[in-house]
Design a protein around this motif. Structure first.
Motif, PDB file in Angstrom:
ATOM      1  N   GLU A 153       6.058  -8.984  -3.473  1.00 35.13           N
ATOM      2  CA  GLU A 153       5.422  -7.672  -3.273  1.00 35.13           C
ATOM      3  C   GLU A 153       3.970  -7.830  -2.832  1.00 35.13           C
ATOM      4  O   GLU A 153       3.494  -7.094  -1.957  1.00 35.13           O
ATOM      5  CB  GLU A 153       5.495  -6.837  -4.550  1.00 35.13           C
ATOM      6  CG  GLU A 153       6.868  -6.284  -4.843  1.00 35.13           C
ATOM      7  CD  GLU A 153       7.368  -5.350  -3.754  1.00 35.13           C
ATOM      8  OE1 GLU A 153       6.565  -4.535  -3.227  1.00 35.13           O
ATOM      9  OE2 GLU A 153       8.556  -5.438  -3.421  1.00 35.13           O
ATOM     10  N   SER A 154       3.261  -8.789  -3.416  1.00 37.58           N
ATOM     11  CA  SER A 154       1.874  -8.991  -2.996  1.00 37.58           C
ATOM     12  C   SER A 154       1.811  -9.524  -1.567  1.00 37.58           C
ATOM     13  O   SER A 154       0.920  -9.150  -0.801  1.00 37.58           O
ATOM     14  CB  SER A 154       1.151  -9.925  -3.959  1.00 37.58           C
ATOM     15  OG  SER A 154       1.668 -11.237  -3.865  1.00 37.58           O
ATOM     16  N   ALA A 155       2.772 -10.371  -1.194  1.00 37.21           N
ATOM     17  CA  ALA A 155       2.816 -10.870   0.185  1.00 37.21           C
ATOM     18  C   ALA A 155       3.101  -9.726   1.158  1.00 37.21           C
ATOM     19  O   ALA A 155       2.484  -9.638   2.232  1.00 37.21           O
ATOM     20  CB  ALA A 155       3.865 -11.962   0.317  1.00 37.21           C
TER      21      ALA A 155
ATOM     22  N   ASP B 290       3.663   2.754   7.807  1.00 33.78           N
ATOM     23  CA  ASP B 290       5.034   3.151   7.504  1.00 33.78           C
ATOM     24  C   ASP B 290       6.036   2.044   7.810  1.00 33.78           C
ATOM     25  O   ASP B 290       7.241   2.264   7.763  1.00 33.78           O
ATOM     26  CB  ASP B 290       5.408   4.426   8.263  1.00 33.78           C
ATOM     27  CG  ASP B 290       5.306   4.244   9.765  1.00 33.78           C
ATOM     28  OD1 ASP B 290       4.628   3.309  10.213  1.00 33.78           O
ATOM     29  OD2 ASP B 290       5.914   5.051  10.486  1.00 33.78           O
ATOM     30  N   PHE B 291       5.569   0.836   8.102  1.00 37.43           N
ATOM     31  CA  PHE B 291       6.441  -0.295   8.396  1.00 37.43           C
ATOM     32  C   PHE B 291       7.180  -0.724   7.143  1.00 37.43           C
ATOM     33  O   PHE B 291       6.593  -0.879   6.073  1.00 37.43           O
ATOM     34  CB  PHE B 291       5.610  -1.458   8.945  1.00 37.43           C
ATOM     35  CG  PHE B 291       6.414  -2.703   9.183  1.00 37.43           C
ATOM     36  CD1 PHE B 291       7.294  -2.782  10.244  1.00 37.43           C
ATOM     37  CD2 PHE B 291       6.295  -3.792   8.342  1.00 37.43           C
ATOM     38  CE1 PHE B 291       8.033  -3.924  10.464  1.00 37.43           C
ATOM     39  CE2 PHE B 291       7.025  -4.939   8.554  1.00 37.43           C
ATOM     40  CZ  PHE B 291       7.895  -5.005   9.620  1.00 37.43           C
ATOM     41  N   GLU B 292       8.478  -0.875   7.263  1.00 34.37           N
ATOM     42  CA  GLU B 292       9.307  -1.345   6.159  1.00 34.37           C
ATOM     43  C   GLU B 292       9.941  -2.672   6.552  1.00 34.37           C
ATOM     44  O   GLU B 292      10.450  -2.821   7.658  1.00 34.37           O
ATOM     45  CB  GLU B 292      10.409  -0.331   5.818  1.00 34.37           C
ATOM     46  CG  GLU B 292       9.899   0.972   5.256  1.00 34.37           C
ATOM     47  CD  GLU B 292       9.249   0.808   3.906  1.00 34.37           C
ATOM     48  OE1 GLU B 292       9.663  -0.076   3.129  1.00 34.37           O
ATOM     49  OE2 GLU B 292       8.306   1.559   3.622  1.00 34.37           O
ATOM     50  N   PHE B 293       9.927  -3.634   5.662  1.00 32.13           N
ATOM     51  CA  PHE B 293      10.496  -4.942   5.957  1.00 32.13           C
ATOM     52  C   PHE B 293      12.015  -4.885   6.060  1.00 32.13           C
ATOM     53  O   PHE B 293      12.622  -5.739   6.686  1.00 32.13           O
ATOM     54  CB  PHE B 293      10.067  -5.954   4.896  1.00 32.13           C
ATOM     55  CG  PHE B 293       8.622  -6.329   5.016  1.00 32.13           C
ATOM     56  CD1 PHE B 293       8.232  -7.321   5.889  1.00 32.13           C
ATOM     57  CD2 PHE B 293       7.659  -5.675   4.285  1.00 32.13           C
ATOM     58  CE1 PHE B 293       6.907  -7.662   6.019  1.00 32.13           C
ATOM     59  CE2 PHE B 293       6.334  -6.012   4.401  1.00 32.13           C
ATOM     60  CZ  PHE B 293       5.946  -7.008   5.283  1.00 32.13           C
ATOM     61  N   GLU B 294      12.622  -3.869   5.472  1.00 32.71           N
ATOM     62  CA  GLU B 294      14.060  -3.703   5.593  1.00 32.71           C
ATOM     63  C   GLU B 294      14.456  -3.363   7.025  1.00 32.71           C
ATOM     64  O   GLU B 294      15.596  -3.546   7.421  1.00 32.71           O
ATOM     65  CB  GLU B 294      14.564  -2.612   4.636  1.00 32.71           C
ATOM     66  CG  GLU B 294      14.493  -3.000   3.175  1.00 32.71           C
ATOM     67  CD  GLU B 294      13.096  -2.877   2.589  1.00 32.71           C
ATOM     68  OE1 GLU B 294      12.247  -2.151   3.161  1.00 32.71           O
ATOM     69  OE2 GLU B 294      12.836  -3.512   1.562  1.00 32.71           O
ATOM     70  N   ASP B 295      13.504  -2.833   7.819  1.00 33.90           N
ATOM     71  CA  ASP B 295      13.789  -2.510   9.215  1.00 33.90           C
ATOM     72  C   ASP B 295      13.980  -3.764  10.063  1.00 33.90           C
ATOM     73  O   ASP B 295      14.439  -3.676  11.195  1.00 33.90           O
ATOM     74  CB  ASP B 295      12.661  -1.661   9.819  1.00 33.90           C
ATOM     75  CG  ASP B 295      12.617  -0.271   9.214  1.00 33.90           C
ATOM     76  OD1 ASP B 295      13.626   0.139   8.608  1.00 33.90           O
ATOM     77  OD2 ASP B 295      11.578   0.391   9.353  1.00 33.90           O
ATOM     78  N   LEU B 296      13.623  -4.919   9.547  1.00 30.31           N
ATOM     79  CA  LEU B 296      13.826  -6.154  10.280  1.00 30.31           C
ATOM     80  C   LEU B 296      15.301  -6.537  10.318  1.00 30.31           C
ATOM     81  O   LEU B 296      15.704  -7.345  11.144  1.00 30.31           O
ATOM     82  CB  LEU B 296      12.999  -7.283   9.672  1.00 30.31           C
ATOM     83  CG  LEU B 296      11.486  -7.075   9.747  1.00 30.31           C
ATOM     84  CD1 LEU B 296      10.781  -8.216   9.032  1.00 30.31           C
ATOM     85  CD2 LEU B 296      11.017  -6.958  11.176  1.00 30.31           C
TER      86      LEU B 296
ATOM     87  N   ARG C  99       0.996  -5.901   5.246  1.00 36.81           N
ATOM     88  CA  ARG C  99       0.729  -4.516   5.657  1.00 36.81           C
ATOM     89  C   ARG C  99      -0.770  -4.291   5.869  1.00 36.81           C
ATOM     90  O   ARG C  99      -1.178  -3.607   6.806  1.00 36.81           O
ATOM     91  CB  ARG C  99       1.268  -3.548   4.622  1.00 36.81           C
ATOM     92  CG  ARG C  99       2.755  -3.363   4.688  1.00 36.81           C
ATOM     93  CD  ARG C  99       3.204  -2.184   3.832  1.00 36.81           C
ATOM     94  NE  ARG C  99       4.639  -2.091   3.839  1.00 36.81           N
ATOM     95  CZ  ARG C  99       5.421  -2.403   2.798  1.00 36.81           C
ATOM     96  NH1 ARG C  99       4.897  -2.815   1.666  1.00 36.81           N
ATOM     97  NH2 ARG C  99       6.724  -2.307   2.893  1.00 36.81           N
ATOM     98  N   ASP C 100      -1.598  -4.848   4.986  1.00 37.94           N
ATOM     99  CA  ASP C 100      -3.053  -4.698   5.124  1.00 37.94           C
ATOM    100  C   ASP C 100      -3.556  -5.389   6.385  1.00 37.94           C
ATOM    101  O   ASP C 100      -4.443  -4.869   7.073  1.00 37.94           O
ATOM    102  CB  ASP C 100      -3.774  -5.262   3.900  1.00 37.94           C
ATOM    103  CG  ASP C 100      -3.531  -4.427   2.653  1.00 37.94           C
ATOM    104  OD1 ASP C 100      -3.141  -3.242   2.802  1.00 37.94           O
ATOM    105  OD2 ASP C 100      -3.738  -4.956   1.542  1.00 37.94           O
ATOM    106  N   GLU C 101      -2.999  -6.548   6.700  1.00 39.45           N
ATOM    107  CA  GLU C 101      -3.432  -7.286   7.879  1.00 39.45           C
ATOM    108  C   GLU C 101      -2.963  -6.610   9.175  1.00 39.45           C
ATOM    109  O   GLU C 101      -3.628  -6.710  10.201  1.00 39.45           O
ATOM    110  CB  GLU C 101      -2.908  -8.727   7.844  1.00 39.45           C
ATOM    111  CG  GLU C 101      -3.535  -9.573   6.766  1.00 39.45           C
ATOM    112  CD  GLU C 101      -5.016  -9.808   6.996  1.00 39.45           C
ATOM    113  OE1 GLU C 101      -5.424  -9.955   8.163  1.00 39.45           O
ATOM    114  OE2 GLU C 101      -5.764  -9.850   6.001  1.00 39.45           O
ATOM    115  N   LEU C 102      -1.835  -5.947   9.138  1.00 34.23           N
ATOM    116  CA  LEU C 102      -1.332  -5.276  10.351  1.00 34.23           C
ATOM    117  C   LEU C 102      -2.187  -4.085  10.730  1.00 34.23           C
ATOM    118  O   LEU C 102      -2.276  -3.734  11.902  1.00 34.23           O
ATOM    119  CB  LEU C 102       0.124  -4.850  10.161  1.00 34.23           C
ATOM    120  CG  LEU C 102       1.155  -5.970  10.183  1.00 34.23           C
ATOM    121  CD1 LEU C 102       2.532  -5.422   9.858  1.00 34.23           C
ATOM    122  CD2 LEU C 102       1.185  -6.679  11.518  1.00 34.23           C
TER     123      LEU C 102
END
Length: 146
Positions: free
Chosen positions: A45-47, A61-67, A52-55
């Motif tokens: 979760e921290s990663a 609204d980016f979700e990693f599940e969308d990958l 998200r902070d770096e992007l």
């Protein structure tokens, strides 16, 4: 997480854990395993939050599940901007299949009545018969291929 483990497999795992670790050490092992899983979840979760902070703000609204390709396609097809829901709702598969079935049956009855006068007794011969080539017909000759 353990959706595909059956009751017999679960009992086998518990018996095996008791035999390997013993009844005295088993509670301590379970605590260590749950603590490790909790730390791994916190780390992931921290990663995710760091990424998200770096992007930047445009990817909030980016979700990693969308990958996952299936999830991405499903999300894009459910998008209201494309108007695909109206197309999907306007398409009636049962009606289309009924029309095709009616067309096949009406064509089948027309051809069977026309061919019933023939020698096949109302049956249409659908087998492909090989054509015998004439002796004068030669296969085409390709000079570049030889």
């Amino acid at each position: 997480m353990f959706n595909d483990i059956g009751p017999l497999e679960l009992v086998t795992l518990i018996v095996l854990a008791v035999l390997v670790f013993g009844p005295d050490k088993l509670p301590k092992v379970i605590q260590d395993v749950t603590r490790t899983i909790r730390k791994i979840r916190e780390f992931s979760e921290s990663a995710k939050n760091d990424i998200r902070d770096e992007l930047g703000p445009e990817f909030k609204d980016f979700e990693f599940e969308d990958l996952n390709p299936k999830t991405f396609i499903r999300k894009q097809l459910d998008n209201e901007d494309l108007g695909l829901k109206e197309i999907r709702n306007g398409f009636d598969l049962k009606k289309e299949m009924a029309e095709v079935t009616d067309a096949v049956h009406s064509r089948d009855s027309d051809t069977s009545s026309a061919s019933s006068a023939g020698s096949s007794g109302g049956r249409l011969d659908m087998t492909k018969k090989p054509e015998t080539p004439d002796l004068d017909d030669r296969p085409p000759f390709d000079a570049d291929a030889t």
